[in-house]
Design an enzyme around this catalytic site. Structure first.
Site, PDB file in Angstrom:
ATOM      1  N   HIS A 133      -7.174  -1.582 -11.481  1.00 29.22           N
ATOM      2  CA  HIS A 133      -7.588  -1.442 -12.715  1.00 29.22           C
ATOM      3  C   HIS A 133      -8.597  -0.032 -12.459  1.00 29.22           C
ATOM      4  CE1 HIS A 133      -8.103  -2.396 -16.851  1.00 29.22           C
ATOM      5  NE2 HIS A 133      -9.318  -2.356 -16.699  1.00 29.22           N
ATOM      6  N   ASP A 157      -8.781  -8.507 -16.681  1.00 27.86           N
ATOM      7  CA  ASP A 157      -9.120  -7.050 -16.129  1.00 27.86           C
ATOM      8  C   ASP A 157     -10.598  -7.088 -15.850  1.00 27.86           C
ATOM      9  OD1 ASP A 157      -6.736  -6.595 -16.916  1.00 27.86           O
ATOM     10  OD2 ASP A 157      -7.206  -5.196 -18.509  1.00 27.86           O
ATOM     11  N   ASP A 158     -10.991  -6.046 -15.245  1.00 28.02           N
ATOM     12  CA  ASP A 158     -12.520  -5.618 -15.044  1.00 28.02           C
ATOM     13  C   ASP A 158     -13.133  -6.445 -13.806  1.00 28.02           C
ATOM     14  OD1 ASP A 158     -11.965  -3.968 -17.151  1.00 28.02           O
ATOM     15  OD2 ASP A 158     -13.429  -4.878 -18.281  1.00 28.02           O
ATOM     16  N   HIS A 217     -12.966   2.078 -13.492  1.00 32.18           N
ATOM     17  CA  HIS A 217     -12.814   1.799 -14.671  1.00 32.18           C
ATOM     18  C   HIS A 217     -12.667   3.043 -15.771  1.00 32.18           C
ATOM     19  CE1 HIS A 217     -12.764  -0.191 -18.758  1.00 32.18           C
ATOM     20  NE2 HIS A 217     -12.335  -1.280 -18.101  1.00 32.18           N
ATOM     21  N   HIS A 251     -10.238 -10.862 -19.842  1.00 28.52           N
ATOM     22  CA  HIS A 251     -10.984 -10.354 -19.057  1.00 28.52           C
ATOM     23  C   HIS A 251     -11.889 -11.332 -18.225  1.00 28.52           C
ATOM     24  CE1 HIS A 251     -10.230  -6.923 -21.806  1.00 28.52           C
ATOM     25  NE2 HIS A 251     -10.675  -6.169 -21.024  1.00 28.52           N
TER      26      HIS A 251
END
Length: 300
Positions: free
Chosen positions: A136, A85-86, A140, A237
């Site tokens: 995602h 993620d991210d 965020h 991540h």
């Protein structure tokens, strides 16, 4: 005496509307670049709300929620879908990709739309190396805390960002600050159902490594290791902060579990579904399922 009424140029209205949209996009982009930088995930030990269906809390982490009855899918034994993620992050994403390539593993990357716009070349590299991309959100954003129009805009802008970079659209969605199905709140479940109405398939996790907290590579490896040979979607991540511990853990996890007979694949391949990404502008989003079959159809 005749009055002369000034006519408004209709083009001015559309110009103002376009300007407003551009300003909104700019604000969201800036917000996306400065928010959620420390990463984060939900509380994996929390208990699901009573209004979350048992079919969700007792099933797998891949959720199709656009029908009257929710459907969930899980990975088979000794199959792991690593998810990141991210990103994309110009420092950490290339290093994650290097480790995956060195060990012959594939993964699924849940990207932040604003960062896709900043680093489209990284998204193209992710796809070129056989990995999968999901959404995602654009900034965020916690989908529980935003209005319905903002939620829809977050998802739409992320799709457009990925489509602009790759020519393909995403259908998978990992909501920020989520974790495992057993920890879903009623409002989180409602947000996922709303996102399903725009063609998104939710992907939560079986194992949340909490790597964003930087607990040490040893702890990340332990948290990412399934018990008794089970399959798992593992949450990690590649952005949102210092990912050195994630890299170190990944470089140990891949060969260690590979020696135990595990294989590492994308979420879609792991549940034996058709590819999740569709050509930009395509009329249908058929995931998960075979081309020509209803989404949710298993190929086993």
């Amino acid at each position: 005496m005749a009055r002369h009424v000034a006519r408004r140029d209709p083009r001015a209205h559309w110009l103002l509307l376009l300007l407003g949209l551009l300003l909104l996009l700019a604000a969201l982009t800036v917000n996306g670049l400065v928010s959620g930088l420390a990463g984060g995930s939900g509380n994996a030990t929390a208990r699901a709300a009573p209004d979350v269906p048992a079919a969700v809390t007792s099933g797998g982490p891949v959720l199709r929620l656009d029908r009257a009855e929710p459907a969930s899918r899980a990975l088979p034994d000794r199959t792991i879908a690593l998810t990141f993620d991210d990103g994309p992050d110009p420092r950490w994403t290339p290093q994650v990709l290097d480790v995956l390539r060195r060990h012959g593993a594939h993964a699924t990357f849940f990207v932040v739309g604003a960062r896709v716009n900043e680093h489209p070349e990284l998204v193209r590299r992710i796809l070129a190396e056989g990995h999968e991309i999901g959404s995602h959100t654009f900034t965020h954003a916690n989908l529980v805390d935003v209005s319905p129009w903002r939620r829809d805009l977050e998802l739409s802008l992320t799709r457009k960002a990925v489509a602009s970079a790759t020519g393909r659209e995403v259908t998978l969605l990992r909501p920020p600050f989520s974790s495992v199905p057993t920890a879903l709140t009623g409002s989180e479940y409602a947000a996922l159902r709303a996102a399903a109405g725009t063609g998104h398939v939710a992907v939560l996790a079986d194992l949340d490594t909490k790597d964003w907290q930087r607990p040490g590579a040893d702890q990340i490896v332990r948290a990412a290791t399934p018990k008794r040979g089970r399959g798992a979607v593992v949450l990690m991540h590649d952005g949102g902060g210092d990912r050195a511990q994630t890299l170190a853990a990944l470089d140990r996890l891949l060969p260690a579990l590979g020696d135990q007979g595990y294989h590492f694949t994308t979420v879609s391949a792991g549940i034996d579904a058709s590819p999740s990404m569709v050509p930009a502008g395509g009329a249908e989003h058929r995931h998960p399922g075979r081309p020509g079959e209803p989404a949710g159809t298993c190929r086993r």
